[in-house]
Write an enzyme that holds these catalytic residues in place. Structure first.
Site, PDB file in Angstrom:
ATOM      1  N   GLY A 185       0.778  -1.241   0.000  1.00 54.74           N
ATOM      2  CA  GLY A 185       0.000   0.000   0.000  1.00 54.74           C
ATOM      3  C   GLY A 185       0.806   1.286   0.000  1.00 54.74           C
ATOM      4  N   SER A 186       2.011   1.256  -0.600  1.00 57.34           N
ATOM      5  CA  SER A 186       2.789   2.507  -0.583  1.00 57.34           C
ATOM      6  C   SER A 186       2.171   3.565  -1.505  1.00 57.34           C
ATOM      7  CB  SER A 186       4.249   2.241  -0.954  1.00 57.34           C
ATOM      8  OG  SER A 186       4.389   1.944  -2.320  1.00 57.34           O
ATOM      9  N   ASN A 187       1.546   3.149  -2.590  1.00 56.62           N
ATOM     10  CA  ASN A 187       0.867   4.135  -3.453  1.00 56.62           C
ATOM     11  C   ASN A 187      -0.357   4.719  -2.749  1.00 56.62           C
ATOM     12  OD1 ASN A 187       2.027   4.589  -6.247  1.00 56.62           O
ATOM     13  ND2 ASN A 187       2.201   2.361  -6.057  1.00 56.62           N
TER      14      ASN A 187
ATOM     15  N   GLU B  19       6.002   6.583  -9.136  1.00 51.60           N
ATOM     16  CA  GLU B  19       4.578   6.225  -8.979  1.00 51.60           C
ATOM     17  C   GLU B  19       3.961   7.096  -7.894  1.00 51.60           C
ATOM     18  OE1 GLU B  19       3.595   2.031  -8.664  1.00 51.60           O
ATOM     19  OE2 GLU B  19       5.491   1.484  -9.568  1.00 51.60           O
TER      20      GLU B  19
ATOM     21  N   GLU C  36      -9.423  -3.920 -21.922  1.00 52.74           N
ATOM     22  CA  GLU C  36      -8.149  -4.488 -22.381  1.00 52.74           C
ATOM     23  C   GLU C  36      -7.087  -4.247 -21.306  1.00 52.74           C
ATOM     24  OE1 GLU C  36      -5.241  -4.347 -26.306  1.00 52.74           O
ATOM     25  OE2 GLU C  36      -7.083  -3.180 -26.285  1.00 52.74           O
TER      26      GLU C  36
ATOM     27  N   HIS D 104       0.506   1.618 -13.021  1.00 53.31           N
ATOM     28  CA  HIS D 104       1.191   0.428 -13.534  1.00 53.31           C
ATOM     29  C   HIS D 104       2.693   0.715 -13.619  1.00 53.31           C
ATOM     30  CE1 HIS D 104       1.649  -3.323 -15.719  1.00 53.31           C
ATOM     31  NE2 HIS D 104       2.488  -2.666 -16.519  1.00 53.31           N
TER      32      HIS D 104
ATOM     33  N   ARG E 237      -5.667  -7.950  -8.994  1.00 52.43           N
ATOM     34  CA  ARG E 237      -6.675  -8.857  -9.543  1.00 52.43           C
ATOM     35  C   ARG E 237      -7.095  -8.357 -10.923  1.00 52.43           C
ATOM     36  NH1 ARG E 237      -6.920 -13.516  -7.557  1.00 52.43           N
ATOM     37  NH2 ARG E 237      -9.003 -13.743  -8.423  1.00 52.43           N
ATOM     38  N   ILE E 238      -7.274  -9.294 -11.844  1.00 52.99           N
ATOM     39  CA  ILE E 238      -7.825  -8.917 -13.150  1.00 52.99           C
ATOM     40  C   ILE E 238      -9.331  -8.776 -12.980  1.00 52.99           C
ATOM     41  CG2 ILE E 238      -8.238  -9.736 -15.509  1.00 52.99           C
ATOM     42  CD1 ILE E 238      -5.438 -10.956 -15.419  1.00 52.99           C
TER      43      ILE E 238
ATOM     44  N   ASN F  37      -5.711   3.274 -12.725  1.00 54.85           N
ATOM     45  CA  ASN F  37      -4.744   2.283 -12.258  1.00 54.85           C
ATOM     46  C   ASN F  37      -3.332   2.844 -12.390  1.00 54.85           C
ATOM     47  OD1 ASN F  37      -3.692  -0.405 -11.634  1.00 54.85           O
ATOM     48  ND2 ASN F  37      -3.183  -0.591 -13.811  1.00 54.85           N
TER      49      ASN F  37
HETATM   50  C1  GAR Z   1       3.198  -0.885  -7.550  1.00 56.19           C
HETATM   51  O1  GAR Z   1       4.457  -0.904  -8.139  1.00 56.19           O
HETATM   52  C2  GAR Z   1       2.117  -0.854  -8.614  1.00 56.19           C
HETATM   53  O2  GAR Z   1       2.469  -0.093  -9.733  1.00 56.19           O
HETATM   54  C3  GAR Z   1       2.002  -2.308  -8.980  1.00 56.19           C
HETATM   55  O3  GAR Z   1       2.094  -2.989  -7.754  1.00 56.19           O
HETATM   56  C4  GAR Z   1       2.905  -2.215  -6.859  1.00 56.19           C
HETATM   57  C5  GAR Z   1       2.131  -2.030  -5.581  1.00 56.19           C
HETATM   58  O4  GAR Z   1       2.901  -1.408  -4.608  1.00 56.19           O
HETATM   59  N1  GAR Z   1       0.782  -2.574  -9.658  1.00 56.19           N
HETATM   60  C6  GAR Z   1       0.672  -3.418 -10.655  1.00 56.19           C
HETATM   61  O5  GAR Z   1       1.595  -4.104 -11.054  1.00 56.19           O
HETATM   62  C7  GAR Z   1      -0.716  -3.524 -11.260  1.00 56.19           C
HETATM   63  N2  GAR Z   1      -0.651  -4.124 -12.533  1.00 56.19           N
HETATM   64  P1  GAR Z   1       2.215  -0.701  -3.370  1.00 56.19           P
HETATM   65  O6  GAR Z   1       1.285  -1.730  -2.753  1.00 56.19           O
HETATM   66  O7  GAR Z   1       3.346  -0.378  -2.442  1.00 56.19           O
HETATM   67  O8  GAR Z   1       1.483   0.514  -3.847  1.00 56.19           O
END
Ligand code: GAR
Length: 215
Positions: free
Chosen positions: A12-14, A170, A139, A105, A87-88, A103
């Site tokens: 959960g850093s984002n 990010e 997609e 990425h 999750r997709i 999202n």
């Molecule tokens: C992040 O790097 C995010 O971009 C990626 O998972 C990580 C989650 O880190 N997401 C994906 O790959 C989605 N396709 P976080 O839990 O520390 O935010």
């Protein structure tokens, strides 16, 4: 005040970057698909309502997505943010939140959709890597791009060092994209996102290539 719901799967850093950005919106809830997601404790400590919709309790993907939507809709969000949500999602779910689902990425899409993006970037020998915030469409990892940040790939980079450099960006661009959304500045025209309030030729701050010193 606009309301957002954040979906997470792990540390959960984002999500934390969104909390710390002190955006002019209410984070109505943080929802995880896994009770072990580290980000849940961070959200709870910030006084945000947390909730788990465990995908393992739903045999079919459709059932999970319906349960997730029910949980989300209880908070009547203007925007749903996938912040490390792994999750997709079914077309039904994506269409339900069309143009209000974004999202983050960890690659410069359309390069490296899917998983293991840093490993694949290193294997391909790319010199520039980065991250993308985009609207979600049916997609996978292909929706209209809101903002990207690029980072250099160093000759001695490991998957971990590259991931850390990208993650710092990010944390910069996800709050920026959410802020633009809240301010009503994002207009989707087909595959393109127009940022209202800037001259057409102006690069957005997040579009800039980030120099090594900044990373
Ligand atoms: C992040 O790097 C995010 O971009 C990626 O998972 C990580 C989650 O880190 N997401 C994906 O790959 C989605 N396709 P976080 O839990 O520390 O935010």
């Amino acid at each position: 005040m606009k309301r957002i719901v954040i979906l997470i799967s792990g540390r959960g850093s984002n999500m934390q970057a969104l909390i710390e950005a002190d955006l002019p919106c209410r984070i109505a809830a943080v929802i995880a698909n896994d009770a072990g997601a580290g980000g849940l404790a961070i959200a709870a400590a910030a006084g945000i309502t947390t909730l788990v919709v465990d995908h393992r309790r739903h045999a079919a993907r459709e059932d999970f997505d319906h349960a997730l939507a029910e949980a989300i809709d209880a908070f009547t969000p203007d925007l749903v943010v996938l912040a490390g949500f792994m999750r997709i999602l079914t077309p039904w779910f994506v269409q339900r939140y069309a143009q209000r689902l974004i999202n983050v990425h960890p690659s410069l899409l359309p390069a490296f959709p899917g998983v293991h993006t840093h490993r694949r970037a290193l294997a391909e020998g790319v010199r520039v890597h980065g991250c993308t915030v985009h609207f979600v469409t049916t997609e996978l990892d292909h929706g209209p791009i809101i903002v990207q940040a690029a980072v250099p790939v160093m000759s001695d980079d490991s998957e971990e060092s590259l991931a850390a450099r990208v993650l710092r960006q990010e944390h910069r661009i996800l709050p920026l994209a959410v802020r633009w959304f809240i301010e009503g500045r994002l207009e989707v025209r087909g595959q393109h996102v127009v940022l209202q309030g800037t001259l057409p030729s102006t690069a957005c701050p997040g579009h800039a290539i980030v120099s090594p010193e900044e990373t």
